[in-house]
Scaffold this motif. Structure first.
Motif, PDB file in Angstrom:
ATOM      1  N   LEU A   1       0.836  -1.204   0.000  1.00 30.97           N
ATOM      2  CA  LEU A   1       0.000   0.000   0.000  1.00 30.97           C
ATOM      3  C   LEU A   1       0.866   1.246   0.000  1.00 30.97           C
ATOM      4  O   LEU A   1       0.555   2.244  -0.648  1.00 30.97           O
ATOM      5  CB  LEU A   1      -0.944   0.007   1.200  1.00 30.97           C
ATOM      6  N   ARG A   2       1.983   1.191   0.722  1.00 30.26           N
ATOM      7  CA  ARG A   2       2.825   2.392   0.737  1.00 30.26           C
ATOM      8  C   ARG A   2       3.504   2.585  -0.614  1.00 30.26           C
ATOM      9  O   ARG A   2       3.770   3.701  -1.032  1.00 30.26           O
ATOM     10  CB  ARG A   2       3.824   2.362   1.866  1.00 30.26           C
ATOM     11  N   ARG A   3       3.756   1.490  -1.285  1.00 29.24           N
ATOM     12  CA  ARG A   3       4.289   1.625  -2.651  1.00 29.24           C
ATOM     13  C   ARG A   3       3.237   2.292  -3.537  1.00 29.24           C
ATOM     14  O   ARG A   3       3.558   3.104  -4.398  1.00 29.24           O
ATOM     15  CB  ARG A   3       4.666   0.243  -3.196  1.00 29.24           C
TER      16      ARG A   3
ATOM     17  N   TRP B   1      12.486   9.604   1.216  1.00 31.97           N
ATOM     18  CA  TRP B   1      13.687   8.785   0.992  1.00 31.97           C
ATOM     19  C   TRP B   1      13.778   7.597   1.942  1.00 31.97           C
ATOM     20  O   TRP B   1      13.950   6.462   1.531  1.00 31.97           O
ATOM     21  CB  TRP B   1      14.901   9.703   1.146  1.00 31.97           C
ATOM     22  N   ARG B   2      13.629   7.852   3.237  1.00 34.78           N
ATOM     23  CA  ARG B   2      13.831   6.740   4.158  1.00 34.78           C
ATOM     24  C   ARG B   2      12.695   5.736   4.053  1.00 34.78           C
ATOM     25  O   ARG B   2      12.885   4.535   4.190  1.00 34.78           O
ATOM     26  CB  ARG B   2      14.035   7.227   5.592  1.00 34.78           C
ATOM     27  N   ASP B   3      11.504   6.251   3.749  1.00 31.25           N
ATOM     28  CA  ASP B   3      10.360   5.359   3.644  1.00 31.25           C
ATOM     29  C   ASP B   3      10.514   4.436   2.439  1.00 31.25           C
ATOM     30  O   ASP B   3      10.240   3.247   2.505  1.00 31.25           O
ATOM     31  CB  ASP B   3       9.071   6.176   3.555  1.00 31.25           C
ATOM     32  N   LEU B   4      10.962   5.038   1.370  1.00 33.20           N
ATOM     33  CA  LEU B   4      11.174   4.275   0.147  1.00 33.20           C
ATOM     34  C   LEU B   4      12.106   3.094   0.382  1.00 33.20           C
ATOM     35  O   LEU B   4      11.820   1.952   0.025  1.00 33.20           O
ATOM     36  CB  LEU B   4      11.794   5.220  -0.883  1.00 33.20           C
TER      37      LEU B   4
ATOM     38  N   ASP C   1      16.770  13.273  12.495  1.00 31.44           N
ATOM     39  CA  ASP C   1      17.134  11.913  12.072  1.00 31.44           C
ATOM     40  C   ASP C   1      15.840  11.156  11.804  1.00 31.44           C
ATOM     41  O   ASP C   1      14.853  11.763  11.383  1.00 31.44           O
ATOM     42  CB  ASP C   1      18.072  11.215  13.085  1.00 31.44           C
ATOM     43  N   TRP C   2      15.820   9.863  12.040  1.00 31.47           N
ATOM     44  CA  TRP C   2      14.602   9.075  11.793  1.00 31.47           C
ATOM     45  C   TRP C   2      13.397   9.764  12.439  1.00 31.47           C
ATOM     46  O   TRP C   2      12.303   9.775  11.880  1.00 31.47           O
ATOM     47  CB  TRP C   2      14.769   7.661  12.376  1.00 31.47           C
ATOM     48  N   ASN C   3      13.609  10.320  13.616  1.00 30.78           N
ATOM     49  CA  ASN C   3      12.522  11.008  14.306  1.00 30.78           C
ATOM     50  C   ASN C   3      12.369  12.398  13.696  1.00 30.78           C
ATOM     51  O   ASN C   3      13.074  13.340  14.055  1.00 30.78           O
ATOM     52  CB  ASN C   3      12.832  11.096  15.800  1.00 30.78           C
ATOM     53  N   ASP C   4      11.426  12.508  12.779  1.00 29.15           N
ATOM     54  CA  ASP C   4      11.197  13.780  12.089  1.00 29.15           C
ATOM     55  C   ASP C   4      10.933  14.926  13.044  1.00 29.15           C
ATOM     56  O   ASP C   4      11.098  16.094  12.697  1.00 29.15           O
ATOM     57  CB  ASP C   4       9.947  13.662  11.200  1.00 29.15           C
ATOM     58  N   GLY C   5      10.486  14.569  14.242  1.00 30.80           N
ATOM     59  CA  GLY C   5      10.112  15.594  15.222  1.00 30.80           C
ATOM     60  C   GLY C   5      11.309  16.228  15.916  1.00 30.80           C
ATOM     61  O   GLY C   5      11.157  17.205  16.651  1.00 30.80           O
TER      62      GLY C   5
ATOM     63  N   LYS D   1       2.255  10.421  19.104  1.00 30.38           N
ATOM     64  CA  LYS D   1       3.185  10.425  17.981  1.00 30.38           C
ATOM     65  C   LYS D   1       4.642  10.388  18.450  1.00 30.38           C
ATOM     66  O   LYS D   1       4.975   9.588  19.323  1.00 30.38           O
ATOM     67  CB  LYS D   1       2.894  11.632  17.081  1.00 30.38           C
ATOM     68  N   GLU D   2       5.492  11.274  17.930  1.00 25.26           N
ATOM     69  CA  GLU D   2       6.920  11.160  18.249  1.00 25.26           C
ATOM     70  C   GLU D   2       7.278  11.635  19.653  1.00 25.26           C
ATOM     71  O   GLU D   2       8.458  11.696  19.990  1.00 25.26           O
ATOM     72  CB  GLU D   2       7.765  11.919  17.219  1.00 25.26           C
ATOM     73  N   ASN D   3       6.305  11.990  20.465  1.00 26.82           N
ATOM     74  CA  ASN D   3       6.632  12.299  21.858  1.00 26.82           C
ATOM     75  C   ASN D   3       6.076  11.213  22.774  1.00 26.82           C
ATOM     76  O   ASN D   3       5.061  11.390  23.449  1.00 26.82           O
ATOM     77  CB  ASN D   3       6.087  13.669  22.265  1.00 26.82           C
TER      78      ASN D   3
ATOM     79  N   PRO E   1      -0.605   0.057  13.175  1.00 27.17           N
ATOM     80  CA  PRO E   1      -0.709   1.503  12.991  1.00 27.17           C
ATOM     81  C   PRO E   1       0.658   2.147  13.170  1.00 27.17           C
ATOM     82  O   PRO E   1       1.573   1.514  13.698  1.00 27.17           O
ATOM     83  CB  PRO E   1      -1.616   1.917  14.143  1.00 27.17           C
ATOM     84  N   GLU E   2       0.768   3.388  12.780  1.00 23.20           N
ATOM     85  CA  GLU E   2       2.036   4.078  13.036  1.00 23.20           C
ATOM     86  C   GLU E   2       2.307   4.146  14.544  1.00 23.20           C
ATOM     87  O   GLU E   2       3.413   3.915  15.000  1.00 23.20           O
ATOM     88  CB  GLU E   2       2.001   5.490  12.459  1.00 23.20           C
ATOM     89  N   TYR E   3       1.263   4.440  15.307  1.00 17.56           N
ATOM     90  CA  TYR E   3       1.451   4.482  16.759  1.00 17.56           C
ATOM     91  C   TYR E   3       0.117   4.304  17.461  1.00 17.56           C
ATOM     92  O   TYR E   3      -0.943   4.369  16.828  1.00 17.56           O
ATOM     93  CB  TYR E   3       2.116   5.801  17.196  1.00 17.56           C
TER      94      TYR E   3
ATOM     95  N   THR F   1       2.674   2.838   7.007  1.00 15.19           N
ATOM     96  CA  THR F   1       3.724   3.019   8.002  1.00 15.19           C
ATOM     97  C   THR F   1       4.870   2.045   7.752  1.00 15.19           C
ATOM     98  O   THR F   1       4.646   0.871   7.430  1.00 15.19           O
ATOM     99  CB  THR F   1       3.190   2.843   9.448  1.00 15.19           C
ATOM    100  N   GLY F   2       6.063   2.560   7.920  1.00 10.32           N
ATOM    101  CA  GLY F   2       7.265   1.748   7.713  1.00 10.32           C
ATOM    102  C   GLY F   2       7.369   0.602   8.694  1.00 10.32           C
ATOM    103  O   GLY F   2       8.127  -0.352   8.476  1.00 10.32           O
ATOM    104  N   SER F   3       6.619   0.684   9.778  1.00  3.67           N
ATOM    105  CA  SER F   3       6.710  -0.391  10.766  1.00  3.67           C
ATOM    106  C   SER F   3       6.240  -1.716  10.184  1.00  3.67           C
ATOM    107  O   SER F   3       6.678  -2.779  10.616  1.00  3.67           O
ATOM    108  CB  SER F   3       5.882  -0.043  11.997  1.00  3.67           C
TER     109      SER F   3
HETATM  110  C1  G1P Z   1       6.809   8.120  10.031  1.00  2.00           C
HETATM  111  C2  G1P Z   1       7.506   8.569   8.772  1.00  2.00           C
HETATM  112  C3  G1P Z   1       8.975   8.208   8.865  1.00  2.00           C
HETATM  113  C4  G1P Z   1       9.566   8.821  10.134  1.00  2.00           C
HETATM  114  C5  G1P Z   1       8.749   8.441  11.351  1.00  2.00           C
HETATM  115  C6  G1P Z   1       9.224   9.117  12.621  1.00  2.00           C
HETATM  116  O1  G1P Z   1       7.024   6.778  10.286  1.00  2.00           O
HETATM  117  O2  G1P Z   1       6.939   7.945   7.642  1.00  2.00           O
HETATM  118  O3  G1P Z   1       9.668   8.682   7.757  1.00  2.00           O
HETATM  119  O4  G1P Z   1      10.865   8.349  10.259  1.00  2.00           O
HETATM  120  O5  G1P Z   1       7.389   8.797  11.133  1.00  2.00           O
HETATM  121  O6  G1P Z   1       9.187  10.497  12.542  1.00  2.00           O
HETATM  122  P1  G1P Z   1       6.258   5.496   9.801  1.00  2.00           P
HETATM  123  O7  G1P Z   1       4.892   5.539  10.305  1.00  2.00           O
HETATM  124  O8  G1P Z   1       6.361   5.456   8.349  1.00  2.00           O
HETATM  125  O9  G1P Z   1       6.967   4.344  10.397  1.00  2.00           O
END
Ligand code: G1P
Length: 916
Positions: free
Chosen positions: A349-351, A370-373, A518-522, A726-728, A776-778, A791-793
């Motif tokens: 689906l992400r593709r 980029w990182r998701d790809l 870095d990976w943590n966009d936040g 989310k990221e917190n 889910p993402e989180y 989500t990349g997870s």
């Molecule tokens: C999402 C973004 C990913 C980023 C992450 C943390 O994660 O797609 O690029 O690194 O938030 O900020 P995902 O849900 O894809 O795992």
């Protein structure tokens, strides 16, 4: 509250009362580029890209607030009206009707019973698996009573017909461009012009809504402009056309009519029909985006009839089923196995959707980050390996010669964008991911020759890790050397530049600078002095891998061709060595490299002996690892220990603290465990600290961080998010799954499984998670699963299940069988199994554990294919089978086409010497 139940091992599920949960949506998509979301009540939207939305764009908040939903209206003889998706004022005000969602890969069905009449409506929607960018729908109205029912049906799809940008930029003016033509089959919206980021141009795209009765009869009338459909004082939940026959007669349109300059909708009305007791009628509808009006008409002919619809639905189910069979698993927990099919669907689906275009993913403009790809490729390597080699190579054309990269990759090969918001920045982790994916590719295929394929570089005015602005160059995104030739380098050189550039780009504490995040966009507010100790660990591991791969191939490849300027960064091999404990000296060396190729490299190539290059890279990796182990391990007063993950923009260490206010991040640990930076004792201490400070059953396991109780403006926006979101500090699936992966990799399989299982349990606990099957993402603090599907997870979860939990993975093309399954994972079963691609062949590995031994007690004692027993060697407790032997077996095994080659693997006590 009871949630969904799986009704078939392929993942089909049923969710009663789905309309009583907000925020639920289901993806409907195909490879041709149709991307839709549908809610239990027909909400959501559909588009083919940012500039072509069929339905009005819907963010998650719109799902329960907007009236722009797909529906079918029924008007009874006595004048009462009913929406088959519950979208009428009367239905919303009354007690909820009986409503169920059934869904599978990738089709969606709702069943709604009228509260007072013997009428049931069933709506089946899917997107045909061909070139058509449209969803097709079958409405079935069933009379469950004893008397005939007379109904007047009208199917409705709200139309947007333009760019999502027009939602808040000239929504009214862009409606003035609308031209709708009525045909015998329905409504064709073809706006005269399109206003979008490309400027104003003549529009040729057609947005169509067409329909037919099951008996082939055509609509008796259509409605195409919103205002006259709803009437003065009306709305889409009480449209005048449905509630007032006089109004309908006044505004009904016929073939050949044209409506101009208003918000559009596609409503097709059929003749009043009598449904006999126990009988049903069917209506077929198609809504889509087409290049020509003819295409829309042809698609309607094809699908809006019983045979065409059924055939396409069956083909669709078969397509998705076959795709997911390639990575299916069978364990003692059938719920887990069915859930895994949805997780496995997610990377695909992400593709298809990229990181935008589902209601929670209400950002971005398409394309993939980029990182998701690169991470999505991890899973695709296990399930869709055919085109992966080509796309890995293409994606590398996004690497700049300074080691950074374009951040957005378009859907066409070679389409790269520096930044979707045109902000000059670098995410410091980006250079780490391609190597990790290519490592998997080489392990799974044995194709180390890939490293020496040649590729171009990306070039734009951003240079020197975004520290310098170059003059705009030639109008393309290729890099040219100083003689005007297009610069090409090997895959190895691309990866090398990414790692070297990061290695030298350190902050005052000698970890790699955080830059944009870095990976943590936040973590996006520490670009000056912030450092990511976390990713420094991953880069150290990557440098070690590059050294290792050179050693691995050294028999065939003795010299590596590199651009001459790179030698400056290979300081242990050539020139003056840099003091790796001196951050300023490291940065200075990198700057002189940037200076030397600011106008492009000279074009001069040098050959470097592979063993010497390996020694240089190993020295760098070792220096980083020493530094991290000795300088970044923190010991807290309460006896815990873990790695500091970051420095903030004031140059202060971020993690530490005592029991009352511990500051700990999961990211800070994951890469040190995964990359082998943490020693054995440190791994155990990290697990203990993470269990004490980050684990929370209610939200699915390890949180991303403890509560810092501070708006850390010197770190990033994530500290502005409420804690637990989310990221917190949410249980952020991606990082938690990577932690699980790392734990398995370090032999802590019980802790690894606990982490994976906690996520599965949290996602499956519908009363809290309120999500369809998948990861889910989180999870938010109440345990709700947010940002489903994209989500990349999911990629990492699948990867971890296949290569770590089942332990089926490659090592430079040899097959490693290293099961790490807990005894309980066999449940009542004799054997558990997993399918995956390996060396481009589909394998099914079946593990038998007749003695019911636990991980740590068992090892592989025999591997048997249809053609006979396979020889293996034991390496670190794992069975390793020569890659060529797998090729032979796969060729010799006969079976139906597409059937995997089955390897039956016996597990016995570790002290049993058999089979080696
Ligand atoms: C999402 C973004 C990913 C980023 C992450 C943390 O994660 O797609 O690029 O690194 O938030 O900020 P995902 O849900 O894809 O795992």
């Amino acid at each position: 509250m009871k949630g969904y139940s799986f009704v078939h091992p392929r993942g089909d599920f049923v969710l009663p009362h789905a309309d009583r949960t907000n925020g639920l949506y289901f993806p409907l998509a195909n490879e041709a580029g149709y991307m839709a979301a549908i809610t239990p009540t027909g909400g959501g939207d559909a588009k083919i890209d940012q500039n072509h939305f069929l339905l009005p764009p819907a963010a998650v908040v719109d799902l329960h607030n907007t009236r722009f939903t797909r529906t079918i209206w029924v008007r009874f003889d006595d004048g009462s009206c009913w929406s088959a998706t519950g979208s009428s004022h009367e239905q919303k005000a009354a007690e909820p009707e009986l409503h169920t969602v059934e869904a599978g890969l990738l089709w969606h069905k709702t069943i709604r019973k009228h509260a007072a009449r013997p009428l049931t409506a069933e709506i089946v929607s899917f997107v045909p698996n061909d070139e058509v960018t449209a969803e097709v729908v079958r409405f079935t109205l069933r009379n469950t009573g004893a008397s005939p029912l007379r109904v007047l049906p009208t199917a409705v799809v709200p139309l947007f017909g333009r760019s999502a940008d027009s939602l808040r930029d000239h929504r009214h003016v862009t409606a003035l461009l609308n031209r709708v033509e009525i045909t015998s089959q329905g409504v064709l919206l073809q706006p005269s012009m399109s206003f979008d980021e490309r400027g104003h141009s003549v529009n040729t795209t057609v947005y169509a809504v067409m329909g037919r009765r099951g008996d082939g009869s055509l609509p008796t009338g259509c409605f195409a402009d919103l205002d006259s459909f709803i009437g003065e004082g009306g709305d889409l939940e009480r449209p005048a056309v449905i509630y007032s026959p006089e109004h309908a007669d006044a505004v009904r349109l016929s073939p050949g009519d044209v409506v101009e300059g208003s918000e559009a909708l596609g409503a097709v009305q059929f003749d009043q029909v009598e449904i006999a007791p126990g009988a049903e009628i069917q209506l077929y509808c198609l809504a889509g985006v087409f290049a020509h009006t003819d295409g829309a008409a042809r698609a309607a002919e094809r699908y809006c009839n019983p045979a065409g619809f059924e055939a396409a639905l069956a083909a669709n189910r078969e397509f998705w089923d076959a795709k997911l069979n390639t990575v299916s698993c069978t364990t003692g927990n059938s719920e887990f196995d069915a859930w895994m099919r949805w997780v496995s669907l997610q990377p695909i689906l992400r593709r298809l959707y990229g990181c935008s275009f589902l209601p929670y993913h209400d950002y971005g403009r398409g394309g993939r980050g980029w990182r998701d790809l690169w991470q999505d490729c991890l899973a695709l390597l296990l399930m869709e390996p055919d085109s992966v080699r080509e796309s890995l190579l293409q994606n590398l054309a996004g690497v700049r010669f300074d080691g950074t990269n374009a951040t957005i990759i378009g859907s066409r090969p070679g389409e790269f964008v520096a930044d979707r918001n045109n902000i000059t920045r670098v995410w410091m982790d980006h250079g780490a991911w391609p190597l990790m994916t290519i490592q998997l590719y080489i392990d799974q295929t044995g194709d180390s020759g890939f490293l020496f394929e040649s590729q171009t570089y990306f070039s734009d005015p951003q240079w020197g890790r975004a520290s310098r602005k170059l003059d705009a160059t030639r109008g393309d995104t290729l890099l040219y050397d100083q003689t005007g030739g297009v610069v090409r380098g090997s895959v190895f050189e691309h990866l090398l530049l990414q790692q070297l550039s990061a290695f030298f780009h350190v902050g005052d504490h000698n970890s790699i600078l955080l830059e944009g995040a870095d990976w943590n966009d936040g973590l996006d507010m520490a670009a000056d002095r912030g450092e990511s100790v976390a990713f420094t660990g991953q880069y150290a591991a990557n440098l070690a891998w590059l050294a290792g791969v050179l050693e691995q191939v050294s028999a065939e490849v003795t010299e590596i061709a590199l651009h001459h300027e790179i030698l400056q960064l290979l300081d242990r091999y050539a020139g003056t060595p840099v003091d790796y404990d001196d951050p300023a000296a490291k940065r200075a060396r990198l700057q002189s490299f940037f200076d030397s190729c600011q106008q492009g490299p000279s074009g001069e190539m040098v050959n470097v002996a592979a063993v010497d290059l390996a020694a240089d890279l190993r020295a760098k990796s070792d220096a980083m690892i020493d530094h991290l182990r000795n300088r970044e391990w923190i010991q807290t007063p309460d006896g815990h220990g873990w790695f500091n993950g970051y420095y903030d923009n004031d140059g202060e260490r971020v993690e530490g603290g005592g029991t009352d206010s511990p500051r700990m991040t999961l990211t800070g640990q994951v890469f040190q465990v995964l990359g082998g930076v943490a020693d054995e004792q440190q791994v155990d201490r990290i697990v203990a600290a993470a269990d004490a400070h980050l684990w929370d059953d209610a939200v699915g396991g390890y949180r991303l961080n403890t509560d810092f109780r501070e708006l850390k403006l010197n770190m990033g926006r994530c500290f502005g998010f409420a804690y637990g979101h989310k990221e917190n500090g949410a249980m952020f699936s991606h990082m938690a799954v990577m932690f699980a992966n790392a734990l398995y990799a370090r032999g802590r399989s019980q802790a690894g499984w606990r982490t994976l299982e906690a996520i599965f349990n949290a996602a499956s606990r519908f009363s809290a998670s309120r999500m369809y099957p998948g990861i889910p993402e989180y999870f938010d603090p109440k345990g709700r699963g947010l940002y489903p599907y994209l989500t990349g997870s999911a990629s990492w979860y699948l990867l971890t299940v296949v290569t770590r939990m089942f332990g089926v993975r490659g090592h430079y093309g040899d097959l490693v069988l290293d099961p790490q399954l807990q005894a309980a994972q066999w449940g009542e079963l004799d054997s558990v199994s997993v399918c995956t691609y390996f060396r481009q062949r589909q394998l099914q590995i079946v593990y038998r554990n007749p003695e019911g031994l636990d991980v740590g007690e068992y090892r592989v004692t025999a591997v048997v294919a249809d053609t006979g027993e396979l020889a293996f060697t034991l390496r670190d407790g794992a069975a390793v089978i020569d890659g060529a032997a797998i090729d032979r077996v796969a060729m010799d095994c006969t079976g139906p086409e597409q059937a995997p080659t089955v390897l039956r693997v016996e597990l016995g006590r570790r002290d049993n010497g058999a089979g080696v």
